[in-house]
Design a protein around this motif. Structure first.
Motif, short mmCIF file in Angstrom:
data_model
loop_
_atom_site.label_atom_id
_atom_site.label_comp_id
_atom_site.label_asym_id
_atom_site.label_seq_id
_atom_site.Cartn_x
_atom_site.Cartn_y
_atom_site.Cartn_z
N GLU A 159 0.86 -1.18 0.00
CA GLU A 159 0.00 0.00 0.00
C GLU A 159 0.89 1.22 0.00
O GLU A 159 1.94 1.23 0.64
CB GLU A 159 -0.89 0.03 1.25
N HIS A 160 0.49 2.22 -0.74
CA HIS A 160 1.25 3.46 -0.75
C HIS A 160 0.31 4.64 -0.71
O HIS A 160 -0.85 4.54 -1.08
CB HIS A 160 2.18 3.53 -1.96
N GLU A 161 0.82 5.74 -0.25
CA GLU A 161 0.04 6.96 -0.15
C GLU A 161 0.94 8.10 -0.60
O GLU A 161 2.08 8.22 -0.16
CB GLU A 161 -0.40 7.17 1.30
N VAL A 162 0.42 8.92 -1.52
CA VAL A 162 1.18 10.06 -2.02
C VAL A 162 0.48 11.32 -1.54
O VAL A 162 -0.72 11.50 -1.76
CB VAL A 162 1.25 10.05 -3.57
N ARG A 163 1.21 12.17 -0.87
CA ARG A 163 0.67 13.44 -0.39
C ARG A 163 1.38 14.57 -1.11
O ARG A 163 2.60 14.62 -1.14
CB ARG A 163 0.87 13.59 1.12
N ILE A 164 0.60 15.48 -1.66
CA ILE A 164 1.17 16.63 -2.34
C ILE A 164 0.70 17.87 -1.60
O ILE A 164 -0.49 18.10 -1.43
CB ILE A 164 0.71 16.68 -3.82
N LYS A 165 1.65 18.66 -1.16
CA LYS A 165 1.34 19.87 -0.44
C LYS A 165 1.69 21.06 -1.35
O LYS A 165 2.81 21.20 -1.81
CB LYS A 165 2.16 19.94 0.84
#
Length: 63
Positions: free
Chosen positions: A41-47
């Motif tokens: 599982e992966h999660e990409v967060r873009i701020k």
């Protein structure tokens, strides 16, 4: 060295030679099968900074 010491020497020598450990490495006859269940599982967060967010909002044709 008397006879009993000589006898004791041979007995100890025989026991030490008999207790020599042996390691035997042998290839298996059948192939090794490894069954694995893997869940990634992966999660990409873009701020995005507020200014950059305003640039995107003002110039909607940028991308």
């Amino acid at each position: 060295m008397n006879k009993s010491h000589l006898y004791l020497f041979f007995v100890v020598s025989f026991l030490l030679a008999a207790c020599n450990p042996t390691v035997k490495v042998e290839a298996p006859d059948e192939p090794i099968t490894i069954n694995m269940n893997i869940k990634i599982e992966h999660e990409v967060r873009i701020k995005v900074d507020k200014e950059l967010d305003d640039v995107f909002a003002d110039d909607s044709g940028l991308f």
